[in-house]
Design a protein around this motif. Structure first.
Motif, PDB file in Angstrom:
ATOM      1  N   SER A  55       0.867  -1.094   0.097  1.00  0.00           N
ATOM      2  CA  SER A  55      -0.056  -0.083  -0.061  1.00  0.00           C
ATOM      3  C   SER A  55       0.875   1.041  -0.109  1.00  0.00           C
ATOM      4  O   SER A  55       0.102   2.350  -0.337  1.00  0.00           O
ATOM      5  CB  SER A  55      -0.891   0.176   1.084  1.00  0.00           C
ATOM      6  N   ARG A  56       2.116   1.144   0.441  1.00  0.00           N
ATOM      7  CA  ARG A  56       3.119   2.382   0.238  1.00  0.00           C
ATOM      8  C   ARG A  56       3.820   2.495  -0.895  1.00  0.00           C
ATOM      9  O   ARG A  56       4.399   3.538  -0.741  1.00  0.00           O
ATOM     10  CB  ARG A  56       3.866   2.087   1.638  1.00  0.00           C
ATOM     11  N   VAL A  57       3.703   1.847  -1.588  1.00  0.00           N
ATOM     12  CA  VAL A  57       4.546   1.864  -3.155  1.00  0.00           C
ATOM     13  C   VAL A  57       4.167   2.978  -3.766  1.00  0.00           C
ATOM     14  O   VAL A  57       2.996   3.322  -3.751  1.00  0.00           O
ATOM     15  CB  VAL A  57       4.424   0.389  -3.970  1.00  0.00           C
ATOM     16  N   GLY A  58       5.120   3.600  -4.049  1.00  0.00           N
ATOM     17  CA  GLY A  58       4.700   5.074  -4.836  1.00  0.00           C
ATOM     18  C   GLY A  58       4.664   6.135  -3.863  1.00  0.00           C
ATOM     19  O   GLY A  58       4.552   7.422  -4.375  1.00  0.00           O
ATOM     20  N   THR A  59       4.766   6.004  -2.631  1.00  0.00           N
ATOM     21  CA  THR A  59       4.535   7.041  -1.684  1.00  0.00           C
ATOM     22  C   THR A  59       6.004   7.340  -1.060  1.00  0.00           C
ATOM     23  O   THR A  59       6.965   6.632  -1.372  1.00  0.00           O
ATOM     24  CB  THR A  59       3.597   6.638  -0.490  1.00  0.00           C
ATOM     25  N   ALA A  60       6.067   8.524  -0.208  1.00  0.00           N
ATOM     26  CA  ALA A  60       7.217   8.694   0.629  1.00  0.00           C
ATOM     27  C   ALA A  60       7.797   7.589   1.420  1.00  0.00           C
ATOM     28  O   ALA A  60       8.589   7.517   1.957  1.00  0.00           O
ATOM     29  CB  ALA A  60       7.202  10.135   1.264  1.00  0.00           C
ATOM     30  N   TYR A  61       6.678   6.445   1.762  1.00  0.00           N
ATOM     31  CA  TYR A  61       7.080   5.617   2.870  1.00  0.00           C
ATOM     32  C   TYR A  61       7.190   4.388   2.353  1.00  0.00           C
ATOM     33  O   TYR A  61       7.218   3.393   3.003  1.00  0.00           O
ATOM     34  CB  TYR A  61       5.591   5.643   3.710  1.00  0.00           C
ATOM     35  N   GLU A  62       7.580   4.238   1.018  1.00  0.00           N
ATOM     36  CA  GLU A  62       7.653   3.095   0.492  1.00  0.00           C
ATOM     37  C   GLU A  62       9.061   2.277   0.719  1.00  0.00           C
ATOM     38  O   GLU A  62      10.129   3.339   0.934  1.00  0.00           O
ATOM     39  CB  GLU A  62       7.888   3.116  -1.178  1.00  0.00           C
ATOM     40  N   LYS A  63       9.292   1.224   0.874  1.00  0.00           N
ATOM     41  CA  LYS A  63      10.487   0.563   1.780  1.00  0.00           C
ATOM     42  C   LYS A  63      11.533   0.611   0.377  1.00  0.00           C
ATOM     43  O   LYS A  63      11.365   0.461  -0.636  1.00  0.00           O
ATOM     44  CB  LYS A  63      10.062  -0.846   1.741  1.00  0.00           C
ATOM     45  N   GLY A  64      12.703   0.833   1.030  1.00  0.00           N
ATOM     46  CA  GLY A  64      14.011   0.677  -0.091  1.00  0.00           C
ATOM     47  C   GLY A  64      14.369   1.848  -0.830  1.00  0.00           C
ATOM     48  O   GLY A  64      15.043   1.809  -1.588  1.00  0.00           O
ATOM     49  N   ILE A  65      13.405   3.136  -0.683  1.00  0.00           N
ATOM     50  CA  ILE A  65      13.658   4.327  -1.450  1.00  0.00           C
ATOM     51  C   ILE A  65      14.757   5.086  -0.551  1.00  0.00           C
ATOM     52  O   ILE A  65      14.785   5.015   0.505  1.00  0.00           O
ATOM     53  CB  ILE A  65      12.540   5.131  -2.057  1.00  0.00           C
ATOM     54  N   ASN A  66      15.686   5.957  -1.330  1.00  0.00           N
ATOM     55  CA  ASN A  66      16.606   6.854  -0.620  1.00  0.00           C
ATOM     56  C   ASN A  66      15.729   8.007  -0.330  1.00  0.00           C
ATOM     57  O   ASN A  66      14.618   8.349  -0.702  1.00  0.00           O
ATOM     58  CB  ASN A  66      17.744   7.144  -1.621  1.00  0.00           C
ATOM     59  N   ASP A  67      16.752   8.821   0.466  1.00  0.00           N
ATOM     60  CA  ASP A  67      15.988  10.044   1.030  1.00  0.00           C
ATOM     61  C   ASP A  67      15.743  11.191   0.169  1.00  0.00           C
ATOM     62  O   ASP A  67      14.676  11.713   0.036  1.00  0.00           O
ATOM     63  CB  ASP A  67      17.136  10.681   2.146  1.00  0.00           C
ATOM     64  N   GLU A  68      16.396  11.023  -1.244  1.00  0.00           N
ATOM     65  CA  GLU A  68      16.196  12.041  -2.040  1.00  0.00           C
ATOM     66  C   GLU A  68      14.619  11.862  -2.742  1.00  0.00           C
ATOM     67  O   GLU A  68      14.012  12.900  -2.878  1.00  0.00           O
ATOM     68  CB  GLU A  68      17.092  12.078  -3.467  1.00  0.00           C
ATOM     69  N   THR A  69      14.337  10.529  -3.007  1.00  0.00           N
ATOM     70  CA  THR A  69      13.090  10.172  -3.263  1.00  0.00           C
ATOM     71  C   THR A  69      12.057  10.367  -2.662  1.00  0.00           C
ATOM     72  O   THR A  69      10.836  10.906  -2.924  1.00  0.00           O
ATOM     73  CB  THR A  69      13.226   8.596  -3.916  1.00  0.00           C
ATOM     74  N   LYS A  70      12.225  10.079  -1.365  1.00  0.00           N
ATOM     75  CA  LYS A  70      11.202  10.311  -0.329  1.00  0.00           C
ATOM     76  C   LYS A  70      11.171  12.138  -0.143  1.00  0.00           C
ATOM     77  O   LYS A  70       9.905  12.309  -0.103  1.00  0.00           O
ATOM     78  CB  LYS A  70      11.659  10.022   1.232  1.00  0.00           C
ATOM     79  N   ILE A  71      12.033  12.868  -0.184  1.00  0.00           N
ATOM     80  CA  ILE A  71      11.606  14.340  -0.174  1.00  0.00           C
ATOM     81  C   ILE A  71      10.912  14.769  -1.291  1.00  0.00           C
ATOM     82  O   ILE A  71       9.918  15.597  -1.199  1.00  0.00           O
ATOM     83  CB  ILE A  71      13.044  15.057   0.002  1.00  0.00           C
TER      84      ILE A  71
END
Length: 104
Positions: A55-71
């Motif tokens: 359910s978090r895929v594509g959001t800032a809370y997706e597992k395994g994404i880096n901080d830049e992508t989260k921001i």
């Protein structure tokens, strides 16, 4: 649970999958499972954890994404919410006008 039972449970949550897909998720480490006697066994809490991750895929809370992508994703969400606020404010003003309510 067996893979077949896991597929059935995921179908209950409206996740389209088959035994091949579930096995692939297990092999990729996306869905936790135990390998006993050449059979994969999945615990229900692990399926629920998988659903949360899904359910978090594509959001800032997706597992395994880096901080830049989260921001970047959080900034996109902020802009989206700001647009929604502007839309709701316009709707509010229009409704107040139709009702004859004077803004304060």
């Amino acid at each position: 649970m067996t893979i077949a039972e896991t597929v059935d449970l995921l179908h209950n949550y409206e996740i389209e999958c088959d035994h091949i897909t579930v096995r692939r998720w297990i092999m990729q480490g996306k869905l936790k499972a135990i390998h006993e006697d050449r059979i994969f066994k999945v615990k229900e809490p692990d399926v629920l954890d998988f659903l949360v991750d899904l359910s978090r895929v594509g959001t800032a809370y997706e597992k395994g994404i880096n901080d830049e992508t989260k921001i970047v994703r959080l900034e996109e969400k902020v802009l989206e919410l700001q647009k929604e606020i502007d839309k709701l404010r316009c709707e509010k003003v229009n409704l107040e006008f139709k009702l004859g309510i004077m803004p304060f």
